[in-house]
Design a protein around this motif. Structure first.
Motif, mmCIF file in Angstrom:
data_model
loop_
_atom_site.group_PDB
_atom_site.id
_atom_site.type_symbol
_atom_site.label_atom_id
_atom_site.label_comp_id
_atom_site.label_asym_id
_atom_site.label_seq_id
_atom_site.Cartn_x
_atom_site.Cartn_y
_atom_site.Cartn_z
ATOM 1 N N ALA A 63 -18.612 -55.787 -28.019
ATOM 2 C CA ALA A 63 -19.902 -56.115 -28.628
ATOM 3 C C ALA A 63 -20.119 -57.629 -28.632
ATOM 4 O O ALA A 63 -21.231 -58.103 -28.363
ATOM 5 N N ARG A 64 -19.063 -58.402 -28.923
ATOM 6 C CA ARG A 64 -19.192 -59.868 -28.896
ATOM 7 C C ARG A 64 -19.495 -60.359 -27.486
ATOM 8 O O ARG A 64 -20.320 -61.248 -27.291
ATOM 9 N N ILE A 65 -18.824 -59.781 -26.503
ATOM 10 C CA ILE A 65 -19.067 -60.174 -25.105
ATOM 11 C C ILE A 65 -20.505 -59.859 -24.719
ATOM 12 O O ILE A 65 -21.185 -60.687 -24.097
ATOM 13 N N ARG A 66 -21.010 -58.655 -25.109
ATOM 14 C CA ARG A 66 -22.407 -58.297 -24.821
ATOM 15 C C ARG A 66 -23.361 -59.255 -25.505
ATOM 16 O O ARG A 66 -24.373 -59.655 -24.931
ATOM 17 N N ALA A 67 -23.037 -59.644 -26.746
ATOM 18 C CA ALA A 67 -23.914 -60.557 -27.484
ATOM 19 C C ALA A 67 -23.993 -61.914 -26.795
ATOM 20 O O ALA A 67 -25.077 -62.489 -26.661
ATOM 21 N N VAL A 68 -22.860 -62.427 -26.338
ATOM 22 C CA VAL A 68 -22.850 -63.722 -25.651
ATOM 23 C C VAL A 68 -23.634 -63.626 -24.343
ATOM 24 O O VAL A 68 -24.434 -64.507 -24.021
ATOM 25 N N GLU A 69 -23.414 -62.550 -23.602
ATOM 26 C CA GLU A 69 -24.123 -62.364 -22.335
ATOM 27 C C GLU A 69 -25.626 -62.215 -22.571
ATOM 28 O O GLU A 69 -26.433 -62.811 -21.859
ATOM 29 N N ASN A 70 -26.009 -61.426 -23.576
ATOM 30 C CA ASN A 70 -27.436 -61.263 -23.884
ATOM 31 C C ASN A 70 -28.062 -62.584 -24.317
ATOM 32 O O ASN A 70 -29.210 -62.865 -23.979
ATOM 33 N N GLN A 71 -27.332 -63.386 -25.064
ATOM 34 C CA GLN A 71 -27.847 -64.693 -25.489
ATOM 35 C C GLN A 71 -28.089 -65.588 -24.280
ATOM 36 O O GLN A 71 -29.114 -66.250 -24.178
ATOM 37 N N ARG A 72 -27.161 -65.571 -23.336
ATOM 38 C CA ARG A 72 -27.306 -66.374 -22.118
ATOM 39 C C ARG A 72 -28.521 -65.904 -21.308
ATOM 40 O O ARG A 72 -29.335 -66.715 -20.872
ATOM 41 N N VAL A 73 -28.663 -64.600 -21.143
ATOM 42 C CA VAL A 73 -29.792 -64.056 -20.384
ATOM 43 C C VAL A 73 -31.104 -64.370 -21.102
ATOM 44 O O VAL A 73 -32.098 -64.731 -20.461
ATOM 45 N N TYR A 74 -31.119 -64.245 -22.440
ATOM 46 C CA TYR A 74 -32.315 -64.570 -23.216
ATOM 47 C C TYR A 74 -32.732 -66.020 -22.989
ATOM 48 O O TYR A 74 -33.907 -66.315 -22.753
ATOM 49 N N GLU A 75 -31.764 -66.925 -23.044
ATOM 50 C CA GLU A 75 -32.087 -68.341 -22.847
ATOM 51 C C GLU A 75 -32.624 -68.594 -21.441
ATOM 52 O O GLU A 75 -33.547 -69.401 -21.255
ATOM 53 N N GLN A 76 -32.070 -67.901 -20.447
ATOM 54 C CA GLN A 76 -32.583 -68.042 -19.073
ATOM 55 C C GLN A 76 -34.017 -67.526 -18.978
ATOM 56 O O GLN A 76 -34.871 -68.176 -18.372
ATOM 57 N N LYS A 77 -34.276 -66.364 -19.557
ATOM 58 C CA LYS A 77 -35.622 -65.786 -19.513
ATOM 59 C C LYS A 77 -36.610 -66.674 -20.265
ATOM 60 O O LYS A 77 -37.756 -66.854 -19.835
ATOM 61 N N ARG A 78 -36.179 -67.217 -21.386
ATOM 62 C CA ARG A 78 -37.038 -68.095 -22.176
ATOM 63 C C ARG A 78 -37.399 -69.347 -21.370
ATOM 64 O O ARG A 78 -38.565 -69.738 -21.302
#
Length: 153
Positions: A63-78
């Motif tokens: 779950a922590r790994i998914r959260a970090v990956e989702n945060q990175r993808v979110y920042e890229q999309k933003r």
């Protein structure tokens, strides 16, 4: 969660119930005891507890790994949205807020899910966009099957 029920544990449970309550042993348990001897109930329960703890640690780690990956993808999309629209993030957020407020209640929930699923916008940002509280956003997200990770992203 991995299958944690082993033949040793099942035999130990049956044996414990046989000793405590006088239940008749199942034929498979009788066969197991003949081959392996009487099970050590305390030891098998300890092994089971350890396996459950390990499985929970693995799930939290994933779950922590998914959260970090989702945060990175979110920042890229933003960043990509800001580049594509030529606007600051506050301007884009204001657009999302304006669109959200113009929708009906059912459409608002769908839009909230869309923002979370499509852009991976975390709940803290969704609070700013929608004006809802964290628990209200999570209730909407979880009602539809949950957020993408345990961190609410």
């Amino acid at each position: 969660m991995a299958n944690l029920l082993t033949s040793h544990l099942l035999a130990a449970i049956d044996w414990d119930e046989h000793q405590r309550y006088g239940y008749e042993l199942q034929p498979s348990t009788v066969d197991w005891i003949e081959q392996n001897g009487k099970p050590n109930v305390e030891f098998e329960l300890m092994v089971f507890r350890k396996a459950v703890e390990r499985s929970e640690r693995v799930e939290r780690s994933k779950a922590r790994i998914r959260a970090v990956e989702n945060q990175r993808v979110y920042e890229q999309k933003r960043t990509q949205m800001m580049r594509d629209k030529g606007m600051s993030w506050n301007g884009i957020r204001a657009e999302f807020r304006k669109k959200y407020r113009s929708l009906t209640k059912k459409e608002q929930e769908s839009f909230l899910l869309f923002l979370n699923r499509e852009y991976l916008i975390p709940t803290a940002e969704l609070e700013v966009i929608t004006g809802l509280k964290d628990h209200q956003i999570k209730r909407i997200l979880y009602k539809d099957g949950g957020a993408l990770d345990d961190e609410g992203n």
